[in-house]
Design a protein around this motif. Sequence first.
Motif, PDB file in Angstrom:
ATOM      1  N   UNK A   1      -5.772  16.558 -18.910  1.00  0.00           N
ATOM      2  CA  UNK A   1      -4.876  16.771 -17.775  1.00  0.00           C
ATOM      3  C   UNK A   1      -5.561  16.462 -16.461  1.00  0.00           C
ATOM      4  N   UNK A   2      -6.833  16.828 -16.347  1.00  0.00           N
ATOM      5  CA  UNK A   2      -7.585  16.563 -15.112  1.00  0.00           C
ATOM      6  C   UNK A   2      -7.741  15.057 -14.900  1.00  0.00           C
ATOM      7  N   UNK A   3      -8.065  14.321 -15.965  1.00  0.00           N
ATOM      8  CA  UNK A   3      -8.260  12.867 -15.853  1.00  0.00           C
ATOM      9  C   UNK A   3      -6.959  12.183 -15.450  1.00  0.00           C
ATOM     10  N   UNK A   4      -5.865  12.561 -16.108  1.00  0.00           N
ATOM     11  CA  UNK A   4      -4.573  11.948 -15.797  1.00  0.00           C
ATOM     12  C   UNK A   4      -4.126  12.304 -14.383  1.00  0.00           C
ATOM     13  N   UNK A   5      -4.319  13.567 -13.978  1.00  0.00           N
ATOM     14  CA  UNK A   5      -3.896  13.996 -12.648  1.00  0.00           C
ATOM     15  C   UNK A   5      -4.729  13.317 -11.565  1.00  0.00           C
ATOM     16  N   UNK A   6      -6.014  13.105 -11.828  1.00  0.00           N
ATOM     17  CA  UNK A   6      -6.872  12.418 -10.857  1.00  0.00           C
ATOM     18  C   UNK A   6      -6.383  10.991 -10.623  1.00  0.00           C
ATOM     19  N   UNK A   7      -5.963  10.333 -11.687  1.00  0.00           N
ATOM     20  CA  UNK A   7      -5.434   8.975 -11.537  1.00  0.00           C
ATOM     21  C   UNK A   7      -4.138   8.981 -10.732  1.00  0.00           C
ATOM     22  N   UNK A   8      -3.287   9.961 -11.003  1.00  0.00           N
ATOM     23  CA  UNK A   8      -2.038  10.069 -10.245  1.00  0.00           C
ATOM     24  C   UNK A   8      -2.325  10.334  -8.766  1.00  0.00           C
ATOM     25  N   UNK A   9      -3.289  11.216  -8.516  1.00  0.00           N
ATOM     26  CA  UNK A   9      -3.609  11.583  -7.133  1.00  0.00           C
ATOM     27  C   UNK A   9      -4.086  10.375  -6.340  1.00  0.00           C
ATOM     28  N   UNK A  10      -4.808   9.475  -6.983  1.00  0.00           N
ATOM     29  CA  UNK A  10      -5.304   8.282  -6.305  1.00  0.00           C
ATOM     30  C   UNK A  10      -4.165   7.377  -5.843  1.00  0.00           C
ATOM     31  N   UNK A  11      -3.007   7.516  -6.463  1.00  0.00           N
ATOM     32  CA  UNK A  11      -1.853   6.708  -6.050  1.00  0.00           C
ATOM     33  C   UNK A  11      -1.476   6.976  -4.595  1.00  0.00           C
ATOM     34  N   UNK A  12      -1.741   8.206  -4.124  1.00  0.00           N
ATOM     35  CA  UNK A  12      -1.430   8.541  -2.732  1.00  0.00           C
ATOM     36  C   UNK A  12      -2.230   7.717  -1.743  1.00  0.00           C
ATOM     37  N   UNK A  13      -3.569   7.710  -1.834  1.00  0.00           N
ATOM     38  CA  UNK A  13      -4.362   6.860  -0.934  1.00  0.00           C
ATOM     39  C   UNK A  13      -4.038   5.379  -1.075  1.00  0.00           C
ATOM     40  N   UNK A  14      -3.719   4.945  -2.286  1.00  0.00           N
ATOM     41  CA  UNK A  14      -3.363   3.534  -2.487  1.00  0.00           C
ATOM     42  C   UNK A  14      -2.114   3.182  -1.689  1.00  0.00           C
ATOM     43  N   UNK A  15      -1.092   4.029  -1.770  1.00  0.00           N
ATOM     44  CA  UNK A  15       0.142   3.800  -1.024  1.00  0.00           C
ATOM     45  C   UNK A  15      -0.099   3.923   0.471  1.00  0.00           C
ATOM     46  N   UNK A  16      -0.882   4.916   0.884  1.00  0.00           N
ATOM     47  CA  UNK A  16      -1.165   5.113   2.302  1.00  0.00           C
ATOM     48  C   UNK A  16      -1.864   3.889   2.892  1.00  0.00           C
ATOM     49  N   UNK A  17      -2.846   3.352   2.186  1.00  0.00           N
ATOM     50  CA  UNK A  17      -3.558   2.164   2.666  1.00  0.00           C
ATOM     51  C   UNK A  17      -2.614   0.977   2.796  1.00  0.00           C
ATOM     52  N   UNK A  18      -1.729   0.819   1.816  1.00  0.00           N
ATOM     53  CA  UNK A  18      -0.768  -0.283   1.872  1.00  0.00           C
ATOM     54  C   UNK A  18       0.164  -0.139   3.076  1.00  0.00           C
ATOM     55  N   UNK A  19       0.613   1.082   3.338  1.00  0.00           N
ATOM     56  CA  UNK A  19       1.512   1.337   4.469  1.00  0.00           C
ATOM     57  C   UNK A  19       0.791   1.099   5.797  1.00  0.00           C
TER      58      UNK A  19
ATOM     59  N   UNK B   1       4.479 -10.957   5.151  1.00  0.00           N
ATOM     60  CA  UNK B   1       5.086 -11.075   3.827  1.00  0.00           C
ATOM     61  C   UNK B   1       4.197 -10.496   2.742  1.00  0.00           C
ATOM     62  N   UNK B   2       2.904 -10.766   2.831  1.00  0.00           N
ATOM     63  CA  UNK B   2       1.965 -10.229   1.842  1.00  0.00           C
ATOM     64  C   UNK B   2       1.880  -8.705   1.918  1.00  0.00           C
ATOM     65  N   UNK B   3       1.900  -8.164   3.137  1.00  0.00           N
ATOM     66  CA  UNK B   3       1.816  -6.708   3.286  1.00  0.00           C
ATOM     67  C   UNK B   3       3.067  -6.032   2.737  1.00  0.00           C
ATOM     68  N   UNK B   4       4.223  -6.663   2.915  1.00  0.00           N
ATOM     69  CA  UNK B   4       5.462  -6.118   2.337  1.00  0.00           C
ATOM     70  C   UNK B   4       5.378  -6.143   0.815  1.00  0.00           C
ATOM     71  N   UNK B   5       4.862  -7.261   0.285  1.00  0.00           N
ATOM     72  CA  UNK B   5       4.748  -7.395  -1.172  1.00  0.00           C
ATOM     73  C   UNK B   5       3.845  -6.319  -1.760  1.00  0.00           C
ATOM     74  N   UNK B   6       2.702  -6.082  -1.124  1.00  0.00           N
ATOM     75  CA  UNK B   6       1.769  -5.075  -1.640  1.00  0.00           C
ATOM     76  C   UNK B   6       2.408  -3.692  -1.620  1.00  0.00           C
TER      77      UNK B   6
END
Length: 327
Positions: free
Chosen positions: A80-98, A116-121
């Motif tokens: 559960x910790x490993x899976x949740x850590x991967x999910x949590x990283x999705x937040x910084x990934x989205x924030x950086x893209x935004x 266009x590339x930034x919208x795609x990401x």
Amino acid sequence: MLSARFERIDLSSQLKSSGTTRSGLPRFLVPAAWISCVLNVVIIATGGAVRLTGSGLGCSEWPLCTPGSLTPTAETGIHGIIEFANRTLSGPVLLAAVVVLVLTWRIRSQRKDLFGLSIAVTGLVIIQALVGAFVVWESLATVLVGFHYSVSIVIVCTTAAYLVRMTEPAGPRIPAVPKVFWAIAAIAALGIVIIVITGVFTTAAGPHSGDADVVRDGFDATVLSHLHAWPGYITGIMCLVLLVWAKASNLQPYRSLLGLVVLLMIQIAVGVYQARSGLPPIAVGVHMVLAALVAAMTSVMVLRLKEPAQKLTPKNELVIEQTPAEA
């Protein structure tokens, strides 16, 4: 006789006051773009860790981890910790893209390519999160898991393309290599695509399904491994030929080809090792990350086949010719 007087104007102060760099990019865009690219590679590594440790269903629900709990509980254990850590990283990934998207918005009229590339990401990162939800809901369905990884590859390639175009001025681009070189490079790039696709199928048919209770069947992993390996060998040879050619003729794609060849050689070595060692999880994880890096470097190489018709000026100066006067 006529003589001309020139006035040299330092643009540094104007650039500073406008919040842009010499290249016309908003301040902080360069580090934000690099962070976005790196995070998307890192999340492939953490996603691989989820799969290779059998933690794919460590969190049985989405967006919650378990019924009634957003975070892992004692019952979920390390998975559960490993899976949740991967999910949590999705937040910084989205924030950086935004952040990259917002910064690029300021120059959208001048740099439609970057916008266009930034919208795609940003769009792909959101899609990736939704695919992750379906992966959990469908108990690690093979097709969804493969698609999940493939989307990550596309995102990394797109962020790499952004980094390349960010270093170049806007405007038309012209061929930087001979036509035969371009044709061979295009075939090599297609070979990389084939390698990645067959690699996804090969891994899907292998023993690392993401959960001990999920068993893969259908495809013969041994046959798929050969279909995956031989295009790799052929593409590697083609890239070596292109590398020697680029070095001898001092062509622009030389550095990206050098990086691609080095990554390919390491990737092939890891692939041979894992095949002969019974697919140890660490080797498989390294292989997955290297595949993303190879794909990204291929994107860079393809973009280097052309160059801007107009180069960036080397200094923060503007030279203005004033009205000629008779001497």
